[in-house]
Design a protein around this motif. Structure first.
Motif, PDB file in Angstrom:
ATOM      1  N   ILE A  43       0.778  -1.140   0.152  1.00 37.44           N
ATOM      2  CA  ILE A  43       0.060   0.038  -0.033  1.00 37.44           C
ATOM      3  C   ILE A  43       0.986   1.155  -0.240  1.00 37.44           C
ATOM      4  CG2 ILE A  43      -1.777   1.398   1.259  1.00 37.44           C
ATOM      5  CD1 ILE A  43      -2.682  -1.249   0.218  1.00 37.44           C
ATOM      6  N   THR A  44       0.647   2.196  -1.018  1.00 39.47           N
ATOM      7  CA  THR A  44       1.398   3.455  -0.743  1.00 39.47           C
ATOM      8  C   THR A  44       1.190   4.431   0.292  1.00 39.47           C
ATOM      9  OG1 THR A  44       0.957   3.536  -3.366  1.00 39.47           O
ATOM     10  CG2 THR A  44       1.660   5.749  -2.248  1.00 39.47           C
ATOM     11  N   GLU A  45       2.151   4.622   0.928  1.00 34.05           N
ATOM     12  CA  GLU A  45       2.334   5.412   2.117  1.00 34.05           C
ATOM     13  C   GLU A  45       1.451   4.861   3.188  1.00 34.05           C
ATOM     14  OE1 GLU A  45       3.611   9.649   2.150  1.00 34.05           O
ATOM     15  OE2 GLU A  45       2.198   9.601   0.387  1.00 34.05           O
ATOM     16  N   VAL A  46       1.667   3.474   3.442  1.00 31.61           N
ATOM     17  CA  VAL A  46       0.836   2.692   4.518  1.00 31.61           C
ATOM     18  C   VAL A  46       0.802   3.514   5.700  1.00 31.61           C
ATOM     19  CG1 VAL A  46       2.878   1.076   5.255  1.00 31.61           C
ATOM     20  CG2 VAL A  46       0.494   0.372   5.202  1.00 31.61           C
ATOM     21  N   ASN A  47       1.799   4.294   6.298  1.00 33.82           N
ATOM     22  CA  ASN A  47       1.672   4.727   7.602  1.00 33.82           C
ATOM     23  C   ASN A  47       1.089   6.233   7.579  1.00 33.82           C
ATOM     24  OD1 ASN A  47       3.851   5.966   6.077  1.00 33.82           O
ATOM     25  ND2 ASN A  47       4.961   6.595   8.054  1.00 33.82           N
ATOM     26  N   ALA A  48       0.678   6.620   6.334  1.00 32.27           N
ATOM     27  CA  ALA A  48      -0.083   7.961   6.213  1.00 32.27           C
ATOM     28  C   ALA A  48      -1.723   7.529   6.966  1.00 32.27           C
ATOM     29  CB  ALA A  48      -0.594   8.613   4.725  1.00 32.27           C
ATOM     30  N   MET A  49      -1.989   8.480   8.054  1.00 31.21           N
ATOM     31  CA  MET A  49      -3.326   8.404   8.412  1.00 31.21           C
ATOM     32  C   MET A  49      -4.082   9.877   8.660  1.00 31.21           C
ATOM     33  SD  MET A  49      -2.176   7.518  12.403  1.00 31.21           S
ATOM     34  CE  MET A  49      -1.236   8.265  13.295  1.00 31.21           C
ATOM     35  N   PHE A  50      -5.262   9.933   8.793  1.00 34.05           N
ATOM     36  CA  PHE A  50      -5.857  10.993   9.310  1.00 34.05           C
ATOM     37  C   PHE A  50      -6.336  10.966  10.686  1.00 34.05           C
ATOM     38  CE2 PHE A  50      -7.324   9.368   4.949  1.00 34.05           C
ATOM     39  CZ  PHE A  50      -6.851  10.759   3.970  1.00 34.05           C
ATOM     40  N   VAL A  62      -9.467  18.104  11.266  1.00 33.66           N
ATOM     41  CA  VAL A  62      -8.744  16.699  10.599  1.00 33.66           C
ATOM     42  C   VAL A  62      -7.594  16.969   9.825  1.00 33.66           C
ATOM     43  CG1 VAL A  62      -9.009  14.500   9.034  1.00 33.66           C
ATOM     44  CG2 VAL A  62     -11.210  15.567  10.248  1.00 33.66           C
ATOM     45  N   ARG A  63      -6.500  16.282   9.950  1.00 31.30           N
ATOM     46  CA  ARG A  63      -5.495  16.468   9.441  1.00 31.30           C
ATOM     47  C   ARG A  63      -4.735  14.952   9.190  1.00 31.30           C
ATOM     48  NH1 ARG A  63      -6.114  17.791  14.111  1.00 31.30           N
ATOM     49  NH2 ARG A  63      -4.568  17.287  15.934  1.00 31.30           N
ATOM     50  N   THR A  64      -3.852  15.194   8.043  1.00 26.74           N
ATOM     51  CA  THR A  64      -3.113  13.861   7.702  1.00 26.74           C
ATOM     52  C   THR A  64      -1.613  13.943   8.438  1.00 26.74           C
ATOM     53  OG1 THR A  64      -3.927  14.077   5.598  1.00 26.74           O
ATOM     54  CG2 THR A  64      -1.996  12.434   5.730  1.00 26.74           C
ATOM     55  N   VAL A  65      -1.140  12.868   8.967  1.00 26.41           N
ATOM     56  CA  VAL A  65      -0.046  12.683   9.838  1.00 26.41           C
ATOM     57  C   VAL A  65       0.472  11.518   9.376  1.00 26.41           C
ATOM     58  CG1 VAL A  65      -0.809  14.055  11.782  1.00 26.41           C
ATOM     59  CG2 VAL A  65      -1.162  11.711  11.860  1.00 26.41           C
ATOM     60  N   LEU A  66       1.818  11.186   9.791  1.00 22.97           N
ATOM     61  CA  LEU A  66       2.316   9.793   9.643  1.00 22.97           C
ATOM     62  C   LEU A  66       2.816   9.125  10.799  1.00 22.97           C
ATOM     63  CD1 LEU A  66       5.256  11.037   7.012  1.00 22.97           C
ATOM     64  CD2 LEU A  66       3.214  10.028   6.556  1.00 22.97           C
ATOM     65  N   LEU A  67       2.236   7.801  10.724  1.00 13.09           N
ATOM     66  CA  LEU A  67       2.568   6.869  12.030  1.00 13.09           C
ATOM     67  C   LEU A  67       3.894   6.629  12.018  1.00 13.09           C
ATOM     68  CD1 LEU A  67       1.215   5.235  14.313  1.00 13.09           C
ATOM     69  CD2 LEU A  67       0.901   3.343  12.426  1.00 13.09           C
ATOM     70  N   LYS A  68       4.456   6.830  12.955  1.00 16.49           N
ATOM     71  CA  LYS A  68       6.115   6.047  13.226  1.00 16.49           C
ATOM     72  C   LYS A  68       6.116   5.107  14.312  1.00 16.49           C
ATOM     73  CE  LYS A  68       7.590   8.714  10.076  1.00 16.49           C
ATOM     74  NZ  LYS A  68       8.278   8.096   9.055  1.00 16.49           N
ATOM     75  N   LEU A  76       2.004   6.660  17.924  1.00  9.54           N
ATOM     76  CA  LEU A  76       3.270   7.777  17.952  1.00  9.54           C
ATOM     77  C   LEU A  76       3.241   8.324  16.347  1.00  9.54           C
ATOM     78  CD1 LEU A  76       5.166   9.321  19.538  1.00  9.54           C
ATOM     79  CD2 LEU A  76       6.934   7.661  18.889  1.00  9.54           C
ATOM     80  N   PHE A  77       2.854   9.569  16.146  1.00 11.18           N
ATOM     81  CA  PHE A  77       3.131  10.062  14.715  1.00 11.18           C
ATOM     82  C   PHE A  77       3.620  11.485  14.812  1.00 11.18           C
ATOM     83  CE2 PHE A  77      -0.806  12.119  16.448  1.00 11.18           C
ATOM     84  CZ  PHE A  77      -0.455  13.318  16.001  1.00 11.18           C
ATOM     85  N   ILE A  78       3.957  11.672  13.125  1.00 11.24           N
ATOM     86  CA  ILE A  78       4.708  12.943  13.116  1.00 11.24           C
ATOM     87  C   ILE A  78       3.895  13.834  12.150  1.00 11.24           C
ATOM     88  CG2 ILE A  78       6.682  14.221  11.773  1.00 11.24           C
ATOM     89  CD1 ILE A  78       8.508  11.871  12.324  1.00 11.24           C
ATOM     90  N   LEU A  97      -8.419   7.831  14.588  1.00 10.58           N
ATOM     91  CA  LEU A  97      -7.343   7.589  13.682  1.00 10.58           C
ATOM     92  C   LEU A  97      -7.953   6.803  12.263  1.00 10.58           C
ATOM     93  CD1 LEU A  97      -4.436   6.531  15.645  1.00 10.58           C
ATOM     94  CD2 LEU A  97      -4.814   8.697  15.011  1.00 10.58           C
ATOM     95  N   CYS A  98      -7.918   7.214  11.082  1.00  9.03           N
ATOM     96  CA  CYS A  98      -8.336   6.690  10.028  1.00  9.03           C
ATOM     97  C   CYS A  98      -7.116   6.495   8.931  1.00  9.03           C
ATOM     98  CB  CYS A  98      -9.424   7.308   9.354  1.00  9.03           C
ATOM     99  SG  CYS A  98     -10.311   6.713   8.063  1.00  9.03           S
ATOM    100  N   PHE A  99      -7.122   5.047   8.610  1.00  8.20           N
ATOM    101  CA  PHE A  99      -6.267   4.989   7.480  1.00  8.20           C
ATOM    102  C   PHE A  99      -6.799   4.758   6.285  1.00  8.20           C
ATOM    103  CE2 PHE A  99      -3.915   3.968  11.321  1.00  8.20           C
ATOM    104  CZ  PHE A  99      -2.834   4.110  11.025  1.00  8.20           C
ATOM    105  N   SER A 100      -6.363   5.129   5.052  1.00  6.97           N
ATOM    106  CA  SER A 100      -6.797   5.281   3.840  1.00  6.97           C
ATOM    107  C   SER A 100      -6.763   3.966   3.246  1.00  6.97           C
ATOM    108  CB  SER A 100      -6.321   6.311   2.924  1.00  6.97           C
ATOM    109  OG  SER A 100      -6.512   6.239   1.612  1.00  6.97           O
ATOM    110  N   GLY A 101      -5.653   3.229   3.059  1.00  6.57           N
ATOM    111  CA  GLY A 101      -5.454   1.971   2.386  1.00  6.57           C
ATOM    112  C   GLY A 101      -5.600   2.148   0.780  1.00  6.57           C
TER     113      GLY A 101
END
Length: 103
Positions: A43-50, A62-68, A76-78, A97-101
């Motif tokens: 999955i493209t940018e699998v750690n991107a989440m809302f 709502v904002r997009t962040v990166l799960l680390k 934990l996210f950036i 938290l919501c992941f797009s997939g």
């Protein structure tokens, strides 16, 4: 716009069926299982989440962040704030938290 255009936009998913028999009792272990499946599926940018929160004024944001990192206690996210060009590390305790997939 033709209403049928939007109505007919749909992707068929060929992955496993979601049912109660296949769900782990520990939600964090279930998340880890799904997350690893998403990595394996490339999955493209699998750690991107809302992340959705409400401010003191009660208005949602709502904002997009990166799960680390994640464990049974925290996610934990950036978050990158473009205007300030800096990164903020935040621990999530009670947010949605919501992941797009999308792949």
């Amino acid at each position: 716009m033709d209403k049928n255009i939007l109505f007919n936009i749909r992707k068929d998913y060929i992955f496993e069926e979601l049912n109660e028999d296949g769900i782990l009792s520990d939600p964090f272990r279930q998340f880890e299982k799904w997350f690893n499946e998403a990595i394996d599926a490339e999955i493209t940018e699998v750690n991107a989440m809302f992340i959705a929160t409400c401010g003191k004024n009660g208005m949602p944001a709502v904002r997009t962040v990166l799960l680390k990192e994640f464990d049974p206690e925290d996610f934990l996210f950036i978050q990158i704030i473009a205007a300030e060009k800096e990164m903020i590390l935040v621990i999530i305790r009670k947010h949605l938290l919501c992941f797009s997939g999308k792949n």
